[in-house]
Scaffold this motif. Structure first.
Motif, PDB file in Angstrom:
ATOM      1  N   LYS B 295       0.828  -1.201   0.000  1.00  0.00           N
ATOM      2  CA  LYS B 295       0.000   0.000   0.000  1.00  0.00           C
ATOM      3  C   LYS B 295       0.868   1.258   0.000  1.00  0.00           C
ATOM      4  O   LYS B 295       0.601   2.214  -0.731  1.00  0.00           O
ATOM      5  N   SER B 296       1.929   1.229   0.810  1.00  0.00           N
ATOM      6  CA  SER B 296       2.760   2.430   0.918  1.00  0.00           C
ATOM      7  C   SER B 296       3.564   2.675  -0.363  1.00  0.00           C
ATOM      8  O   SER B 296       4.058   3.770  -0.587  1.00  0.00           O
ATOM      9  N   HIS B 297       3.688   1.648  -1.206  1.00  0.00           N
ATOM     10  CA  HIS B 297       4.432   1.822  -2.458  1.00  0.00           C
ATOM     11  C   HIS B 297       3.535   1.995  -3.677  1.00  0.00           C
ATOM     12  O   HIS B 297       4.024   1.973  -4.805  1.00  0.00           O
ATOM     13  N   LEU B 298       2.229   2.142  -3.446  1.00  0.00           N
ATOM     14  CA  LEU B 298       1.333   2.335  -4.600  1.00  0.00           C
ATOM     15  C   LEU B 298       1.730   3.619  -5.321  1.00  0.00           C
ATOM     16  O   LEU B 298       2.013   4.628  -4.692  1.00  0.00           O
ATOM     17  N   PRO B 299       1.760   3.587  -6.648  1.00  0.00           N
ATOM     18  CA  PRO B 299       2.079   4.825  -7.365  1.00  0.00           C
ATOM     19  C   PRO B 299       0.947   5.844  -7.205  1.00  0.00           C
ATOM     20  O   PRO B 299      -0.162   5.493  -6.785  1.00  0.00           O
ATOM     21  N   GLU B 300       1.245   7.086  -7.532  1.00  0.00           N
ATOM     22  CA  GLU B 300       0.240   8.143  -7.474  1.00  0.00           C
ATOM     23  C   GLU B 300      -0.848   7.827  -8.506  1.00  0.00           C
ATOM     24  O   GLU B 300      -0.550   7.623  -9.676  1.00  0.00           O
ATOM     25  N   LEU B 301      -2.079   7.803  -8.069  1.00  0.00           N
ATOM     26  CA  LEU B 301      -3.178   7.451  -8.977  1.00  0.00           C
ATOM     27  C   LEU B 301      -3.745   8.707  -9.641  1.00  0.00           C
ATOM     28  O   LEU B 301      -3.546   9.820  -9.156  1.00  0.00           O
ATOM     29  N   PRO B 302      -4.447   8.513 -10.761  1.00  0.00           N
ATOM     30  CA  PRO B 302      -4.849   9.677 -11.579  1.00  0.00           C
ATOM     31  C   PRO B 302      -5.563  10.797 -10.814  1.00  0.00           C
ATOM     32  O   PRO B 302      -5.265  11.970 -11.045  1.00  0.00           O
ATOM     33  N   GLU B 303      -6.454  10.438  -9.898  1.00  0.00           N
ATOM     34  CA  GLU B 303      -7.198  11.480  -9.176  1.00  0.00           C
ATOM     35  C   GLU B 303      -6.263  12.356  -8.343  1.00  0.00           C
ATOM     36  O   GLU B 303      -6.355  13.579  -8.350  1.00  0.00           O
ATOM     37  N   ALA B 304      -5.354  11.681  -7.621  1.00  0.00           N
ATOM     38  CA  ALA B 304      -4.410  12.398  -6.762  1.00  0.00           C
ATOM     39  C   ALA B 304      -3.456  13.239  -7.611  1.00  0.00           C
ATOM     40  O   ALA B 304      -3.133  14.384  -7.274  1.00  0.00           O
ATOM     41  N   LEU B 305      -3.039  12.653  -8.737  1.00  0.00           N
ATOM     42  CA  LEU B 305      -2.107  13.350  -9.621  1.00  0.00           C
ATOM     43  C   LEU B 305      -2.755  14.609 -10.186  1.00  0.00           C
ATOM     44  O   LEU B 305      -2.136  15.674 -10.276  1.00  0.00           O
ATOM     45  N   LYS B 306      -4.024  14.461 -10.558  1.00  0.00           N
ATOM     46  CA  LYS B 306      -4.776  15.591 -11.110  1.00  0.00           C
ATOM     47  C   LYS B 306      -4.823  16.733 -10.090  1.00  0.00           C
ATOM     48  O   LYS B 306      -4.541  17.886 -10.425  1.00  0.00           O
ATOM     49  N   ARG B 307      -5.133  16.378  -8.853  1.00  0.00           N
ATOM     50  CA  ARG B 307      -5.195  17.400  -7.792  1.00  0.00           C
ATOM     51  C   ARG B 307      -3.829  18.059  -7.613  1.00  0.00           C
ATOM     52  O   ARG B 307      -3.721  19.273  -7.454  1.00  0.00           O
ATOM     53  N   ARG B 308      -2.772  17.246  -7.670  1.00  0.00           N
ATOM     54  CA  ARG B 308      -1.432  17.807  -7.482  1.00  0.00           C
ATOM     55  C   ARG B 308      -1.065  18.732  -8.641  1.00  0.00           C
ATOM     56  O   ARG B 308      -0.484  19.808  -8.427  1.00  0.00           O
ATOM     57  N   PHE B 309      -1.414  18.347  -9.865  1.00  0.00           N
ATOM     58  CA  PHE B 309      -1.098  19.190 -11.026  1.00  0.00           C
ATOM     59  C   PHE B 309      -1.786  20.554 -10.901  1.00  0.00           C
ATOM     60  O   PHE B 309      -1.222  21.587 -11.256  1.00  0.00           O
ATOM     61  N   GLY B 314      -0.610  25.027 -11.017  1.00  0.00           N
ATOM     62  CA  GLY B 314      -1.617  26.027 -11.355  1.00  0.00           C
ATOM     63  C   GLY B 314      -2.382  25.720 -12.634  1.00  0.00           C
ATOM     64  O   GLY B 314      -2.854  26.622 -13.323  1.00  0.00           O
ATOM     65  N   LEU B 315      -2.519  24.436 -12.963  1.00  0.00           N
ATOM     66  CA  LEU B 315      -3.269  24.079 -14.166  1.00  0.00           C
ATOM     67  C   LEU B 315      -4.769  24.184 -13.911  1.00  0.00           C
ATOM     68  O   LEU B 315      -5.223  24.091 -12.770  1.00  0.00           O
ATOM     69  N   THR B 316      -5.537  24.354 -14.978  1.00  0.00           N
ATOM     70  CA  THR B 316      -6.994  24.297 -14.838  1.00  0.00           C
ATOM     71  C   THR B 316      -7.372  22.833 -14.681  1.00  0.00           C
ATOM     72  O   THR B 316      -6.606  21.933 -15.046  1.00  0.00           O
ATOM     73  N   TYR B 318      -9.459  21.229 -16.357  1.00  0.00           N
ATOM     74  CA  TYR B 318      -9.543  20.650 -17.699  1.00  0.00           C
ATOM     75  C   TYR B 318      -8.158  20.202 -18.195  1.00  0.00           C
ATOM     76  O   TYR B 318      -7.980  19.066 -18.642  1.00  0.00           O
ATOM     77  N   ASP B 319      -7.178  21.106 -18.076  1.00  0.00           N
ATOM     78  CA  ASP B 319      -5.819  20.771 -18.526  1.00  0.00           C
ATOM     79  C   ASP B 319      -5.252  19.602 -17.723  1.00  0.00           C
ATOM     80  O   ASP B 319      -4.618  18.702 -18.278  1.00  0.00           O
ATOM     81  N   ALA B 320      -5.493  19.631 -16.407  1.00  0.00           N
ATOM     82  CA  ALA B 320      -4.977  18.566 -15.546  1.00  0.00           C
ATOM     83  C   ALA B 320      -5.584  17.228 -15.948  1.00  0.00           C
ATOM     84  O   ALA B 320      -4.912  16.200 -15.983  1.00  0.00           O
ATOM     85  N   GLU B 321      -6.859  17.242 -16.294  1.00  0.00           N
ATOM     86  CA  GLU B 321      -7.552  16.017 -16.711  1.00  0.00           C
ATOM     87  C   GLU B 321      -6.902  15.445 -17.983  1.00  0.00           C
ATOM     88  O   GLU B 321      -6.571  14.270 -18.064  1.00  0.00           O
ATOM     89  N   ILE B 322      -6.697  16.339 -18.954  1.00  0.00           N
ATOM     90  CA  ILE B 322      -6.115  15.901 -20.235  1.00  0.00           C
ATOM     91  C   ILE B 322      -4.710  15.340 -20.041  1.00  0.00           C
ATOM     92  O   ILE B 322      -4.349  14.333 -20.628  1.00  0.00           O
ATOM     93  N   LEU B 323      -3.926  16.012 -19.194  1.00  0.00           N
ATOM     94  CA  LEU B 323      -2.528  15.614 -19.027  1.00  0.00           C
ATOM     95  C   LEU B 323      -2.356  14.389 -18.142  1.00  0.00           C
ATOM     96  O   LEU B 323      -1.275  13.803 -18.097  1.00  0.00           O
ATOM     97  N   THR B 324      -3.419  13.979 -17.420  1.00  0.00           N
ATOM     98  CA  THR B 324      -3.276  12.806 -16.557  1.00  0.00           C
ATOM     99  C   THR B 324      -4.011  11.588 -17.109  1.00  0.00           C
ATOM    100  O   THR B 324      -4.046  10.548 -16.465  1.00  0.00           O
ATOM    101  N   GLN B 325      -4.596  11.713 -18.288  1.00  0.00           N
ATOM    102  CA  GLN B 325      -5.351  10.581 -18.814  1.00  0.00           C
ATOM    103  C   GLN B 325      -4.486   9.326 -18.983  1.00  0.00           C
ATOM    104  O   GLN B 325      -4.905   8.241 -18.646  1.00  0.00           O
ATOM    105  N   GLU B 326      -3.282   9.514 -19.513  1.00  0.00           N
ATOM    106  CA  GLU B 326      -2.365   8.391 -19.673  1.00  0.00           C
ATOM    107  C   GLU B 326      -1.156   8.631 -18.772  1.00  0.00           C
ATOM    108  O   GLU B 326      -0.616   9.742 -18.742  1.00  0.00           O
TER     109      GLU B 326
END
Lengths: 95, 495
Positions: B295-309, B314-316, B318-326
């Motif tokens: 659990k402690s080694h799970l990679p950052e998942l898309p939702e968390a990554l989006k929030r961090r971006f 300072g991304l919108t 929308y931009d964060a969503e597009i950039l974290t899709q893959e």
């Protein structure tokens, strides 16, 4: 309660076995006797014994994710009655 | 009047895990390019006397999926056991598939999906581990069997019947695939069959709590197929119900070419798998610390990554969503930002403008594109544009041509030379002759402008851009054009 003809037919269908009417009769009575024999196990009091699917006292037998050599294809196919271009060949199966 | 029906859908997904070896033996799991029956051994051929042993990596990856989906993991003192699912078909040499019946590795999680701004939660019933089957090639008069795929680790992810529309089903599958790819446990490649889907679907009168009779749809091999097959099946069932008919519980297959669901088998032939515990595999008692460590080694998942971006760069949204899709794109974005941290938003825009089209139009991988257009070059192009050395259209072109591998700069000096060559033309002295030429060559649009048709300005700007290969500063061009045209109006003549 024994096993009737319909149950034998169903099991035969699942096992892809073709049985003659005589065989169905024979297996119905034989399977009933076997089932009856096993029923005696149910007389044992198992209250307080946790359900178990395994009698060997082994747990967590794991292997590392490492590749080892496979069999030569020639050996793989050696028991196959029909083969073609490295494949095992069967009668057509398309539904 | 048509009655209102509520759609009830549950999904089952099978995903191949990215292990080196198979689930229960050491044969290579890289079957895609291998010659037929070259990656098999007595275990995955189901020869008598062979003994399967669980691949630890596959177990770990299944736990990762369970944790990422918010599932509970069955840990010691709870047991995980294996079961035999019995059926006779030549893709299964043993006559049974080793699977998990009543004690799966993970259970009780959820996936959140967003649809039309609304968040929906799809509960995950279970995640279990099993083995893939052999590949059958159907010829006219025979079937050919390749056992290389037999025994490749496969996870099954099952939802509760929480999905309420074909669109939601598609969104669910997209999200599940995204999570699997972020975890790095499956390629999620639907075309190659690494991710395969089945759906259960029924209708019930709106407001009813009871479930209607369901049909199962197999052979859903793309996001589009999921949505289209379910939409088709909703209408098929609705028509039957509205005509007062009853739905038969049956298995349907999706025929992509014809766009219809077709009957595969009815309930009378329903499978009776006679599951029983696998005697060849001892049960598992997962160590709590091991699961915690995973659990402690799970990679950052898309939702968390989006929030961090959003927060960090300072991304919108929308931009964060597009950039974290893959996951690869998100990773590339961060590498590019590192080379030009001054303006992450511009880096994101530049990736969308210059890299996405190349990814779409070609088979080239992102890794390949990144090699051709390394972060320092992309950063350099953005900087040159922001400093006014080159125009936006020159920046577009340089980045796109680099991404396609048509041009390459060996070092910063070479890149600067390219910028010098494509320098923005931003002085009146160099632009005026071009503008005068364009006006002289186009008397009709000039007359139109003088009659009050301002829109021809765009035409002139386009012509100047063409003459200058996009290097002219568009703002200055516009300013000079207007000034020149007004001169003509005052003077009454063209030059």
């Amino acid at each position: 309660m024994g096993i009737d003809r319909r149950q034998v037919e169903h099991i035969a269908e699942l096992a892809k076995l073709e049985l003659t009417p005589e065989e169905i009769e024979i297996f119905a009575s034989q399977l009933s006797v076997i089932l009856e024999h096993f029923r005696s196990l149910q007389e044992v009091d198992t209250g307080g014994i946790p359900p178990t699917a395994q009698v060997i006292p082994l747990r967590n037998v794991l292997r590392q994710d490492e590749v080892v050599p496979s069999l030569p294809t020639e050996d793989v196919l050696s028991n196959a009655p029909h083969k073609e271009k490295g494949y095992i060949k069967t009668p057509p199966l398309r539904e | 009047m048509a009655k209102d029906y509520e759609i009830v859908i549950g999904m089952e997904a099978h995903a191949q895990l990215l292990t080196k070896s198979k689930m229960f033996c050491g044969c290579s799991a890289a079957y895609a390019q291998a010659p037929p029956n070259s990656l098999v051994c007595p275990i995955c051929l189901g020869l008598p006397g062979s003994l399967p042993v669980v691949n630890q990596k596959a177990l770990q990856q299944t736990i990762m999926v369970g944790l990422a989906l918010g599932c509970k993991i069955r840990i010691d003192p709870q047991q995980i056991k294996w079961d035999r699912k019995n059926y006779h078909y030549p893709d299964l040499p043993k006559g049974y598939q080793i699977s998990q019946y009543d004690l799966p590795i993970a259970y009780g999680g959820e996936i959140k999906i967003a649809l039309g701004g609304e968040e929906r939660r799809i509960r995950i019933r279970r995640v279990h581990l099993e083995e893939d089957t052999a590949k059958l090639l159907h010829a006219d008069r025979a079937t050919l069997i390749d056992f290389n795929r037999s025994g490749v680790p496969l996870i099954e992810v099952v939802t509760e019947p929480d999905i309420r529309s074909p669109q939601e089903a598609k969104a669910y599958v997209e999200k599940l695939r995204q999570i699997l790819r972020y975890l790095g446990v499956s390629s999620g490649n639907m075309e190659e069959g690494s991710l395969r889907l089945e759906a259960n679907i029924s209708l019930r009168p709106a407001g009813s709590a009871e479930l209607g009779t369901r049909t199962e749809i197999k052979n859903l091999n793309s996001f589009r197929a999921v949505e289209k097959a379910l939409a088709y099946e909703v209408e098929r069932q609705r028509k039957i119900l509205e005509a007062g008919g009853k739905i038969q519980q049956q298995t349907m297959g999706w025929d992509e070419a014809k766009g219809v669901t077709v009957l595969q088998r009815t309930k009378e032939y329903a499978q009776d798998y006679r599951y029983f515990p696998e005697p060849d595999l001892p049960p598992l008692l997962l160590n709590k610390e091991w699961v915690e460590e995973i659990k402690s080694h799970l990679p950052e998942l898309p939702e968390a990554l989006k929030r961090r971006f959003i927060k960090e760069y300072g991304l919108t949204a929308y931009d964060a969503e597009i950039l974290t899709q893959e996951p690869e794109v998100a990773e590339a974005f961060e590498e590019y930002v590192a080379a030009y941290p001054q303006n992450p938003k511009a880096v994101g825009d530049r990736i969308a403008r210059s890299i996405f089209p190349v990814l779409k139009e070609s088979e080239d991988s992102l890794a390949e594109i990144k090699r051709r257009l390394p972060p320092w070059v992309l950063g350099g192009i953005i900087a040159a544009k922001e400093q006014g050395k080159v125009t936006t259209s020159t920046a577009d072109e340089l980045a796109a041509r680099s991404a396609r591998g048509e041009i390459a700069a060996a070092d910063v000096k070479a890149l600067e030379a390219v910028f010098a060559q494509y320098q923005r033309i931003g002085t009146s002295d160099s632009l005026l002759p071009v503008i005068e030429k364009v006006l002289a060559e186009n008397p009709k649009p000039v007359a139109d402008y003088l009659k009050g048709k301002d829109t021809v300005l765009r035409f002139f700007i386009g012509q100047v851009a063409k003459e200058t290969k996009g290097q002219a500063d568009p703002n200055l061009v516009k300013e000079l054009l207007v000034r020149k045209l007004e001169d003509i109006r005052q003077g009454g003549t063209n030059q």
